[in-house]
Enzyme design. Sequence first.
Site, mmCIF file in Angstrom:
data_model
loop_
_atom_site.group_PDB
_atom_site.id
_atom_site.type_symbol
_atom_site.label_atom_id
_atom_site.label_comp_id
_atom_site.label_asym_id
_atom_site.label_seq_id
_atom_site.Cartn_x
_atom_site.Cartn_y
_atom_site.Cartn_z
ATOM 1 N N GLU A 1 36.398 57.214 8.810
ATOM 2 C CA GLU A 1 37.139 56.285 7.957
ATOM 3 C C GLU A 1 37.849 57.101 6.878
ATOM 4 O OE1 GLU A 1 33.992 53.788 6.625
ATOM 5 O OE2 GLU A 1 33.579 52.997 8.626
ATOM 6 N N ARG B 1 43.605 52.256 -11.542
ATOM 7 C CA ARG B 1 42.754 53.413 -11.287
ATOM 8 C C ARG B 1 42.565 54.328 -12.506
ATOM 9 N NH1 ARG B 1 43.753 57.085 -8.111
ATOM 10 N NH2 ARG B 1 41.585 57.449 -7.508
ATOM 11 N N CYS C 1 48.056 44.768 -23.463
ATOM 12 C CA CYS C 1 47.436 44.798 -24.784
ATOM 13 C C CYS C 1 46.079 45.488 -24.718
ATOM 14 C CB CYS C 1 47.302 43.364 -25.323
ATOM 15 S SG CYS C 1 46.909 43.307 -27.068
ATOM 16 N N TYR D 1 44.990 51.651 -3.149
ATOM 17 C CA TYR D 1 44.190 51.042 -4.219
ATOM 18 C C TYR D 1 44.976 50.513 -5.409
ATOM 19 C CZ TYR D 1 40.454 53.056 -1.491
ATOM 20 O OH TYR D 1 39.620 53.385 -0.458
#
Length: 473
Positions: free
Chosen positions: A316, A360, A391, A421
Amino acid sequence: MSAPSQSRTLAPAWLVEPDDANALAPLVWPANAVRDDDGALRLGGIAATDLADRFGTPLWVLDEDEVRATARRTLDAFRAAAALHGVQARVYYAGKAFLSSEVVRWVTDEGLAVDVCTGGELALALAAGADPARLGFHGNNKSVAELEAAVSAGVGSIVIDSLIEIERLAAIVGRRGVRQSVLLRVNSGVHAETHDFLATAHEDQKFGFTLTDAPAAVARIRELDGLEFVGLHCHIGSQIFGTAGFEESASRIVELHAELREGGEMPVLNLGGGFGIAYTSVDDPTPIEQLAVGIAEAVARQCSVRGIPMPNLAFEPGRAIVGRAGVTLYEVGTTKPVEVDGGAQRLYVSVDGGMSDNARPALYGAEFSARIASRASTAAPALVRVVGKHCESGDVVVDAEYLPGDVAPGDLLAVPATGAYCFSLASNYNYVPRPPVVALRGGEARIIVRGESIDDLLVRDAGLTRTTTEGIA
Protein backbone atom coordinates in the site's frame (compact mmCIF):
# COMPACT_ATOMS: atom_id res chain seq x y z
CA MET A 1 23.96 43.20 9.07
CA SER A 2 22.28 42.84 5.67
CA ALA A 3 18.67 41.72 5.31
CA PRO A 4 19.63 38.39 3.67
CA SER A 5 21.99 37.59 6.55
CA GLN A 6 19.31 38.48 9.07
CA SER A 7 16.79 36.22 7.33
CA ARG A 8 19.19 33.30 7.47
CA THR A 9 19.14 33.41 11.25
CA LEU A 10 15.42 32.54 11.11
CA ALA A 11 15.67 29.86 8.45
CA PRO A 12 15.66 26.20 9.55
CA ALA A 13 19.02 24.48 9.21
CA TRP A 14 17.89 22.35 6.28
CA LEU A 15 16.67 25.27 4.15
CA VAL A 16 19.40 26.58 1.84
CA GLU A 17 19.05 30.01 0.26
CA PRO A 18 18.79 29.33 -3.49
CA ASP A 19 20.75 31.07 -6.21
CA ASP A 20 17.50 31.24 -8.15
CA ALA A 21 14.24 31.57 -6.23
CA ASN A 22 12.32 30.73 -9.42
CA ALA A 23 13.83 27.27 -9.87
CA LEU A 24 11.63 24.18 -9.57
CA ALA A 25 13.13 21.33 -7.55
CA PRO A 26 12.88 18.34 -9.92
CA LEU A 27 11.66 15.67 -7.47
CA VAL A 28 9.13 17.96 -5.77
CA TRP A 29 7.11 19.14 -8.75
CA PRO A 30 5.22 17.05 -11.34
CA ALA A 31 7.61 15.79 -14.00
CA ASN A 32 6.16 18.08 -16.68
CA ALA A 33 6.11 21.28 -14.59
CA VAL A 34 8.16 23.97 -16.35
CA ARG A 35 8.42 27.71 -16.69
CA ASP A 36 7.49 29.18 -20.07
CA ASP A 37 9.38 31.88 -21.94
CA ASP A 38 7.58 34.55 -19.93
CA GLY A 39 8.54 32.90 -16.63
CA ALA A 40 5.05 31.64 -15.77
CA LEU A 41 4.62 28.14 -14.39
CA ARG A 42 3.07 25.59 -16.74
CA LEU A 43 1.46 22.40 -15.47
CA GLY A 44 0.47 19.65 -17.89
CA GLY A 45 1.15 22.05 -20.75
CA ILE A 46 -1.22 24.72 -19.37
CA ALA A 47 -0.18 28.04 -17.85
CA ALA A 48 -1.01 28.28 -14.15
CA THR A 49 -2.34 31.77 -14.82
CA ASP A 50 -4.84 30.34 -17.32
CA LEU A 51 -5.96 27.75 -14.78
CA ALA A 52 -6.46 30.43 -12.14
CA ASP A 53 -8.34 32.69 -14.56
CA ARG A 54 -10.65 29.86 -15.60
CA PHE A 55 -11.27 28.10 -12.28
CA GLY A 56 -10.32 30.65 -9.62
CA THR A 57 -8.17 30.21 -6.54
CA PRO A 58 -7.51 28.39 -4.32
CA LEU A 59 -7.37 25.53 -6.78
CA TRP A 60 -6.23 21.95 -6.43
CA VAL A 61 -4.58 20.79 -9.67
CA LEU A 62 -3.93 17.10 -10.33
CA ASP A 63 -1.82 15.80 -13.22
CA GLU A 64 -3.55 12.66 -14.50
CA ASP A 65 -0.55 11.56 -16.56
CA GLU A 66 1.66 11.77 -13.47
CA VAL A 67 -0.77 9.66 -11.40
CA ARG A 68 -1.11 7.04 -14.10
CA ALA A 69 2.63 6.85 -14.79
CA THR A 70 3.45 6.52 -11.09
CA ALA A 71 0.81 3.82 -10.66
CA ARG A 72 2.22 1.84 -13.60
CA ARG A 73 5.81 2.24 -12.45
CA THR A 74 4.96 1.17 -8.90
CA LEU A 75 3.00 -1.91 -9.98
CA ASP A 76 5.71 -2.92 -12.44
CA ALA A 77 8.38 -2.54 -9.77
CA PHE A 78 6.66 -4.73 -7.19
CA ARG A 79 5.56 -7.35 -9.70
CA ALA A 80 9.10 -7.62 -11.04
CA ALA A 81 10.61 -7.79 -7.54
CA ALA A 82 8.16 -10.50 -6.47
CA ALA A 83 8.68 -12.47 -9.67
CA LEU A 84 12.39 -12.78 -8.86
CA HIS A 85 11.29 -15.01 -5.97
CA GLY A 86 8.54 -16.87 -7.83
CA VAL A 87 5.61 -15.11 -6.20
CA GLN A 88 3.06 -12.46 -7.15
CA ALA A 89 2.47 -8.94 -5.87
CA ARG A 90 -0.61 -6.75 -5.58
CA VAL A 91 -0.50 -2.98 -5.08
CA TYR A 92 -3.35 -1.10 -3.41
CA TYR A 93 -4.09 2.54 -4.01
CA ALA A 94 -4.83 4.29 -0.69
CA GLY A 95 -8.26 5.86 -0.99
CA LYS A 96 -7.59 8.03 2.06
CA ALA A 97 -4.82 9.88 0.19
CA PHE A 98 -7.17 11.24 -2.47
CA LEU A 99 -10.44 9.70 -3.54
CA SER A 100 -12.69 10.66 -6.42
CA SER A 101 -14.40 8.61 -9.09
CA GLU A 102 -11.93 9.75 -11.74
CA VAL A 103 -8.89 8.83 -9.65
CA VAL A 104 -10.37 5.40 -8.90
CA ARG A 105 -10.74 4.84 -12.64
CA TRP A 106 -7.19 6.01 -13.35
CA VAL A 107 -5.52 3.70 -10.84
CA THR A 108 -7.70 0.67 -11.58
CA ASP A 109 -7.11 1.19 -15.31
CA GLU A 110 -3.39 0.92 -14.51
CA GLY A 111 -3.86 -2.35 -12.61
CA LEU A 112 -3.98 -1.24 -8.99
CA ALA A 113 -6.40 -2.52 -6.38
CA VAL A 114 -7.98 0.01 -4.00
CA ASP A 115 -7.84 0.26 -0.22
CA VAL A 116 -10.83 1.85 1.55
CA CYS A 117 -11.50 2.34 5.26
CA THR A 118 -15.04 3.76 5.63
CA GLY A 119 -18.48 3.21 4.21
CA GLY A 120 -18.16 6.43 2.26
CA GLU A 121 -14.89 5.42 0.63
CA LEU A 122 -16.36 2.01 -0.18
CA ALA A 123 -19.46 3.57 -1.75
CA LEU A 124 -17.36 5.92 -3.88
CA ALA A 125 -15.05 3.16 -5.11
CA LEU A 126 -18.01 0.96 -6.06
CA ALA A 127 -19.84 3.84 -7.73
CA ALA A 128 -16.72 4.52 -9.79
CA GLY A 129 -16.82 0.96 -11.11
CA ALA A 130 -14.04 -0.64 -9.07
CA ASP A 131 -14.11 -4.44 -9.00
CA PRO A 132 -15.24 -5.35 -5.45
CA ALA A 133 -12.93 -8.35 -5.49
CA ARG A 134 -10.00 -5.93 -5.82
CA LEU A 135 -10.96 -3.81 -2.83
CA GLY A 136 -9.43 -4.08 0.63
CA PHE A 137 -11.32 -2.72 3.64
CA HIS A 138 -9.32 -1.30 6.56
CA GLY A 139 -10.32 0.52 9.73
CA ASN A 140 -10.12 0.13 13.49
CA ASN A 141 -13.85 0.73 14.09
CA LYS A 142 -15.81 -0.64 11.16
CA SER A 143 -19.50 -0.43 12.01
CA VAL A 144 -21.96 -3.25 11.50
CA ALA A 145 -23.47 -1.28 8.63
CA GLU A 146 -20.07 -0.82 6.99
CA LEU A 147 -19.21 -4.50 7.33
CA GLU A 148 -22.64 -5.44 5.99
CA ALA A 149 -22.02 -3.23 2.96
CA ALA A 150 -18.55 -4.69 2.39
CA VAL A 151 -19.74 -8.30 2.59
CA SER A 152 -22.78 -7.55 0.44
CA ALA A 153 -20.61 -5.95 -2.23
CA GLY A 154 -18.18 -8.89 -2.28
CA VAL A 155 -15.11 -6.98 -1.08
CA GLY A 156 -12.00 -9.04 -1.70
CA SER A 157 -10.50 -8.78 1.76
CA ILE A 158 -11.29 -7.22 5.12
CA VAL A 159 -8.43 -6.39 7.49
CA ILE A 160 -9.46 -7.42 11.00
CA ASP A 161 -8.45 -4.93 13.67
CA SER A 162 -10.02 -6.19 16.94
CA LEU A 163 -11.53 -9.21 18.65
CA ILE A 164 -14.92 -7.51 18.60
CA GLU A 165 -14.68 -7.16 14.84
CA ILE A 166 -14.05 -10.89 14.45
CA GLU A 167 -17.35 -11.70 16.13
CA ARG A 168 -19.17 -8.85 14.40
CA LEU A 169 -18.06 -9.99 10.96
CA ALA A 170 -18.67 -13.68 11.71
CA ALA A 171 -22.28 -12.90 12.61
CA ILE A 172 -22.79 -11.01 9.35
CA VAL A 173 -21.36 -13.70 7.08
CA GLY A 174 -23.28 -16.34 9.05
CA ARG A 175 -26.57 -14.58 8.40
CA ARG A 176 -25.74 -14.25 4.73
CA GLY A 177 -24.39 -17.76 4.27
CA VAL A 178 -21.17 -16.52 2.61
CA ARG A 179 -17.47 -16.82 3.25
CA GLN A 180 -15.25 -13.74 3.65
CA SER A 181 -11.48 -13.52 3.20
CA VAL A 182 -9.76 -11.65 6.02
CA LEU A 183 -6.29 -10.56 7.06
CA LEU A 184 -5.19 -9.69 10.59
CA ARG A 185 -3.48 -6.37 11.22
CA VAL A 186 -0.41 -6.87 13.39
CA ASN A 187 1.98 -4.37 14.95
CA SER A 188 5.54 -5.49 14.42
CA GLY A 189 6.95 -3.10 17.03
CA VAL A 190 8.90 -1.34 14.26
CA HIS A 191 7.86 2.16 13.35
CA ALA A 192 8.98 4.72 10.81
CA GLU A 193 10.94 7.75 11.98
CA THR A 194 8.05 10.12 11.48
CA HIS A 195 5.73 12.34 13.47
CA ASP A 196 4.08 10.33 16.27
CA PHE A 197 0.63 10.75 14.70
CA LEU A 198 1.87 9.14 11.50
CA ALA A 199 3.83 6.26 13.02
CA THR A 200 1.12 3.62 13.19
CA ALA A 201 3.06 0.55 14.38
CA HIS A 202 3.67 1.53 18.00
CA GLU A 203 2.13 -1.05 20.30
CA ASP A 204 0.48 1.75 22.32
CA GLN A 205 -1.88 2.84 19.55
CA LYS A 206 -5.30 2.15 18.16
CA PHE A 207 -4.46 -0.10 15.22
CA GLY A 208 -4.06 -3.86 15.12
CA PHE A 209 -2.82 -6.63 17.40
CA THR A 210 0.52 -7.11 19.11
CA LEU A 211 2.73 -9.99 18.02
CA THR A 212 1.88 -11.66 21.30
CA ASP A 213 -1.89 -11.35 20.93
CA ALA A 214 -2.11 -12.20 17.23
CA PRO A 215 -2.01 -16.03 17.50
CA ALA A 216 -5.11 -16.14 19.70
CA ALA A 217 -6.97 -13.86 17.31
CA VAL A 218 -6.02 -16.01 14.34
CA ALA A 219 -7.09 -19.14 16.20
CA ARG A 220 -10.51 -17.60 16.78
CA ILE A 221 -10.85 -16.63 13.12
CA ARG A 222 -10.03 -20.17 12.08
CA GLU A 223 -12.73 -21.54 14.38
CA LEU A 224 -15.41 -19.65 12.46
CA ASP A 225 -16.70 -21.28 9.28
CA GLY A 226 -17.61 -18.01 7.55
CA LEU A 227 -14.15 -16.42 7.80
CA GLU A 228 -11.20 -17.43 5.65
CA PHE A 229 -7.90 -16.32 7.13
CA VAL A 230 -5.52 -15.53 4.26
CA GLY A 231 -2.64 -13.73 5.95
CA LEU A 232 -1.15 -10.94 8.00
CA HIS A 233 -1.11 -7.22 7.44
CA CYS A 234 1.47 -4.84 8.90
CA HIS A 235 1.95 -1.10 8.43
CA ILE A 236 4.98 0.61 9.98
CA GLY A 237 4.19 4.25 9.22
CA SER A 238 4.10 6.94 6.56
CA GLN A 239 6.48 9.13 4.55
CA ILE A 240 9.17 6.44 4.77
CA PHE A 241 12.50 6.68 2.97
CA GLY A 242 14.71 3.58 2.70
CA THR A 243 14.12 -0.11 3.38
CA ALA A 244 15.68 -0.59 6.82
CA GLY A 245 12.39 -0.37 8.71
CA PHE A 246 10.70 -2.79 6.32
CA GLU A 247 13.56 -5.26 6.60
CA GLU A 248 13.41 -5.31 10.40
CA SER A 249 9.62 -5.52 10.37
CA ALA A 250 9.74 -8.37 7.86
CA SER A 251 11.94 -10.44 10.16
CA ARG A 252 9.35 -10.20 12.95
CA ILE A 253 6.27 -10.64 10.79
CA VAL A 254 7.71 -13.61 8.90
CA GLU A 255 8.51 -15.25 12.24
CA LEU A 256 4.84 -14.92 13.19
CA HIS A 257 3.78 -16.00 9.70
CA ALA A 258 5.87 -19.17 10.05
CA GLU A 259 4.32 -19.95 13.44
CA LEU A 260 0.77 -19.45 12.17
CA ARG A 261 1.33 -21.56 9.04
CA GLU A 262 1.25 -24.63 11.26
CA GLY A 263 -2.50 -24.09 11.54
CA GLY A 264 -3.16 -23.64 7.83
CA GLU A 265 -2.00 -22.00 4.63
CA MET A 266 -1.49 -18.23 4.53
CA PRO A 267 -1.12 -17.19 0.89
CA VAL A 268 -0.77 -13.42 1.43
CA LEU A 269 1.54 -11.12 3.37
CA ASN A 270 0.63 -7.44 3.20
CA LEU A 271 3.56 -5.29 4.30
CA GLY A 272 1.77 -1.96 3.98
CA GLY A 273 3.83 0.85 2.55
CA GLY A 274 3.63 4.53 3.32
CA PHE A 275 6.48 5.32 0.93
CA GLY A 276 7.73 8.90 1.06
CA ILE A 277 7.75 11.68 -1.51
CA ALA A 278 9.74 14.90 -1.77
CA TYR A 279 8.05 17.94 -0.27
CA THR A 280 11.19 20.10 -0.23
CA SER A 281 14.45 20.28 -2.16
CA VAL A 282 16.32 18.36 0.56
CA ASP A 283 13.97 15.35 0.57
CA ASP A 284 15.45 12.34 -1.22
CA PRO A 285 12.81 9.65 -1.65
CA THR A 286 14.02 6.13 -2.35
CA PRO A 287 13.28 5.04 -5.95
CA ILE A 288 10.33 2.67 -5.96
CA GLU A 289 12.31 -0.03 -7.78
CA GLN A 290 14.89 -0.02 -4.99
CA LEU A 291 12.19 -0.24 -2.35
CA ALA A 292 10.48 -3.11 -4.13
CA VAL A 293 13.65 -5.18 -4.57
CA GLY A 294 14.83 -4.50 -1.02
CA ILE A 295 11.56 -5.44 0.66
CA ALA A 296 10.98 -8.54 -1.46
CA GLU A 297 14.53 -9.72 -0.81
CA ALA A 298 14.07 -9.21 2.93
CA VAL A 299 10.93 -11.36 2.97
CA ALA A 300 12.55 -14.03 0.81
CA ARG A 301 15.58 -14.15 3.09
CA GLN A 302 13.48 -14.50 6.23
CA CYS A 303 11.36 -17.23 4.66
CA SER A 304 14.46 -19.11 3.51
CA VAL A 305 15.99 -19.02 6.99
CA ARG A 306 12.82 -20.61 8.37
CA GLY A 307 12.47 -23.11 5.55
CA ILE A 308 9.00 -21.95 4.48
CA PRO A 309 7.67 -20.93 1.07
CA MET A 310 7.44 -17.23 0.39
CA PRO A 311 3.84 -15.95 0.29
CA ASN A 312 2.44 -13.62 -2.31
CA LEU A 313 2.99 -10.00 -1.34
CA ALA A 314 0.73 -6.97 -1.14
CA PHE A 315 1.68 -3.33 -0.70
CA GLU A 316 0.00 0.00 0.00
CA PRO A 317 2.26 2.81 -1.27
CA GLY A 318 -0.01 5.53 0.16
CA ARG A 319 0.81 9.09 -0.86
CA ALA A 320 3.52 7.91 -3.26
CA ILE A 321 1.02 7.32 -6.07
CA VAL A 322 -0.74 10.68 -6.05
CA GLY A 323 1.23 13.11 -3.88
CA ARG A 324 3.67 14.54 -6.39
CA ALA A 325 0.94 14.88 -9.03
CA GLY A 326 -0.84 17.62 -7.07
CA VAL A 327 -0.17 21.37 -7.02
CA THR A 328 -2.28 23.95 -5.18
CA LEU A 329 -2.64 27.43 -6.66
CA TYR A 330 -3.31 30.48 -4.47
CA GLU A 331 -3.46 34.22 -4.95
CA VAL A 332 -1.37 36.40 -2.68
CA GLY A 333 -3.52 38.86 -0.75
CA THR A 334 -1.09 40.68 1.53
CA THR A 335 2.58 40.68 2.45
CA LYS A 336 3.93 41.83 5.80
CA PRO A 337 7.56 42.07 6.94
CA VAL A 338 7.90 41.07 10.59
CA GLU A 339 11.02 41.84 12.60
CA VAL A 340 12.00 39.31 15.27
CA ASP A 341 15.02 38.11 17.21
CA GLY A 342 16.92 41.34 17.53
CA GLY A 343 16.39 42.66 14.03
CA ALA A 344 16.10 39.51 11.93
CA GLN A 345 13.25 39.72 9.45
CA ARG A 346 10.74 37.34 7.96
CA LEU A 347 8.22 38.21 5.25
CA TYR A 348 4.71 36.89 5.86
CA VAL A 349 2.87 36.12 2.61
CA SER A 350 -0.88 35.64 3.07
CA VAL A 351 -2.86 33.64 0.51
CA ASP A 352 -6.56 33.08 -0.13
CA GLY A 353 -6.64 29.54 1.27
CA GLY A 354 -4.85 27.89 4.17
CA MET A 355 -5.50 25.17 6.72
CA SER A 356 -8.95 24.50 5.26
CA ASP A 357 -7.34 23.16 2.07
CA ASN A 358 -4.05 21.94 3.58
CA ALA A 359 -4.29 20.86 7.20
CA ARG A 360 -1.03 18.89 7.22
CA PRO A 361 1.27 21.68 8.48
CA ALA A 362 -1.08 22.37 11.40
CA LEU A 363 -1.64 18.66 12.14
CA TYR A 364 1.87 17.29 11.69
CA GLY A 365 4.23 20.22 11.26
CA ALA A 366 4.57 19.10 7.64
CA GLU A 367 6.99 21.04 5.44
CA PHE A 368 6.06 22.25 1.96
CA SER A 369 7.64 24.35 -0.78
CA ALA A 370 6.32 27.27 -2.81
CA ARG A 371 7.07 29.28 -5.93
CA ILE A 372 5.60 32.32 -7.61
CA ALA A 373 3.63 30.84 -10.50
CA SER A 374 2.53 33.90 -12.47
CA ARG A 375 5.99 35.26 -13.30
CA ALA A 376 9.72 34.91 -12.81
CA SER A 377 11.66 37.51 -10.87
CA THR A 378 15.23 38.75 -10.65
CA ALA A 379 14.72 40.01 -7.09
CA ALA A 380 17.00 38.62 -4.40
CA PRO A 381 15.56 35.72 -2.40
CA ALA A 382 13.75 36.61 0.82
CA LEU A 383 12.81 34.26 3.64
CA VAL A 384 9.03 33.98 3.75
CA ARG A 385 6.34 32.19 5.67
CA VAL A 386 3.24 31.47 3.58
CA VAL A 387 0.12 31.69 5.72
CA GLY A 388 -3.60 31.31 5.15
CA LYS A 389 -6.60 33.51 5.77
CA HIS A 390 -8.00 31.64 8.78
CA CYS A 391 -8.35 33.01 12.28
CA GLU A 392 -5.57 30.82 13.70
CA SER A 393 -1.92 31.64 14.36
CA GLY A 394 -1.16 28.05 13.34
CA ASP A 395 -2.70 28.58 9.90
CA VAL A 396 0.60 28.05 8.06
CA VAL A 397 0.84 26.68 4.52
CA VAL A 398 4.63 26.80 4.10
CA ASP A 399 6.59 27.42 7.28
CA ALA A 400 9.84 28.52 5.66
CA GLU A 401 10.74 29.15 2.04
CA TYR A 402 12.79 31.51 -0.08
CA LEU A 403 10.79 33.47 -2.66
CA PRO A 404 11.80 36.49 -4.72
CA GLY A 405 11.76 39.47 -2.39
CA ASP A 406 9.33 41.37 -4.61
CA VAL A 407 6.48 38.88 -4.06
CA ALA A 408 3.38 41.03 -3.90
CA PRO A 409 -0.42 41.06 -3.70
CA GLY A 410 -1.94 39.63 -6.88
CA ASP A 411 0.89 37.18 -7.51
CA LEU A 412 -0.14 33.60 -8.13
CA LEU A 413 1.58 31.21 -5.73
CA ALA A 414 1.98 27.47 -6.32
CA VAL A 415 2.56 24.88 -3.58
CA PRO A 416 3.65 21.46 -4.96
CA ALA A 417 3.28 17.91 -3.61
CA THR A 418 -0.29 18.51 -2.44
CA GLY A 419 -1.93 15.57 -4.23
CA ALA A 420 -2.21 13.48 -1.07
CA TYR A 421 -4.18 14.27 2.08
CA CYS A 422 -4.89 17.93 1.29
CA PHE A 423 -8.22 17.37 -0.46
CA SER A 424 -8.97 14.45 1.87
CA LEU A 425 -8.43 16.49 5.05
CA ALA A 426 -10.12 19.66 3.80
CA SER A 427 -12.68 21.46 5.92
CA ASN A 428 -14.99 24.45 5.92
CA TYR A 429 -13.27 26.13 8.83
CA ASN A 430 -14.32 29.79 9.11
CA TYR A 431 -17.05 28.91 6.58
CA VAL A 432 -14.58 28.84 3.72
CA PRO A 433 -15.82 26.78 0.74
CA ARG A 434 -13.60 23.94 -0.40
CA PRO A 435 -11.91 24.53 -3.77
CA PRO A 436 -12.53 22.52 -6.93
CA VAL A 437 -10.17 19.82 -8.15
CA VAL A 438 -9.02 20.16 -11.74
CA ALA A 439 -7.35 17.31 -13.63
CA LEU A 440 -4.87 17.91 -16.45
CA ARG A 441 -4.20 15.62 -19.37
CA GLY A 442 -3.06 16.17 -22.92
CA GLY A 443 -3.04 19.94 -22.56
CA GLU A 444 -6.66 19.97 -21.40
CA ALA A 445 -8.11 20.81 -17.99
CA ARG A 446 -11.38 19.59 -16.54
CA ILE A 447 -13.08 19.68 -13.16
CA ILE A 448 -13.21 16.27 -11.47
CA VAL A 449 -14.58 17.48 -8.13
CA ARG A 450 -16.76 20.57 -8.08
CA GLY A 451 -15.84 23.36 -5.72
CA GLU A 452 -18.22 24.69 -3.11
CA SER A 453 -19.86 28.09 -2.94
CA ILE A 454 -21.02 30.01 0.10
CA ASP A 455 -24.56 29.13 -0.98
CA ASP A 456 -23.61 25.45 -0.71
CA LEU A 457 -22.59 26.01 2.88
CA LEU A 458 -25.69 27.99 3.77
CA VAL A 459 -28.10 25.43 2.32
CA ARG A 460 -26.88 22.85 4.86
CA ASP A 461 -27.97 25.03 7.76
CA ALA A 462 -31.35 23.60 8.78
CA GLY A 463 -32.35 26.82 10.51
CA LEU A 464 -31.94 28.80 7.30
CA THR A 465 -33.66 26.07 5.27
CA ARG A 466 -36.68 26.03 7.59
CA THR A 467 -36.93 29.79 7.46
CA THR A 468 -36.84 29.72 3.69
CA THR A 469 -39.20 26.82 3.10
CA GLU A 470 -41.60 27.01 6.02
CA GLY A 471 -41.59 30.64 7.08
CA ILE A 472 -41.26 31.79 10.65
CA ALA A 473 -43.98 30.55 13.02
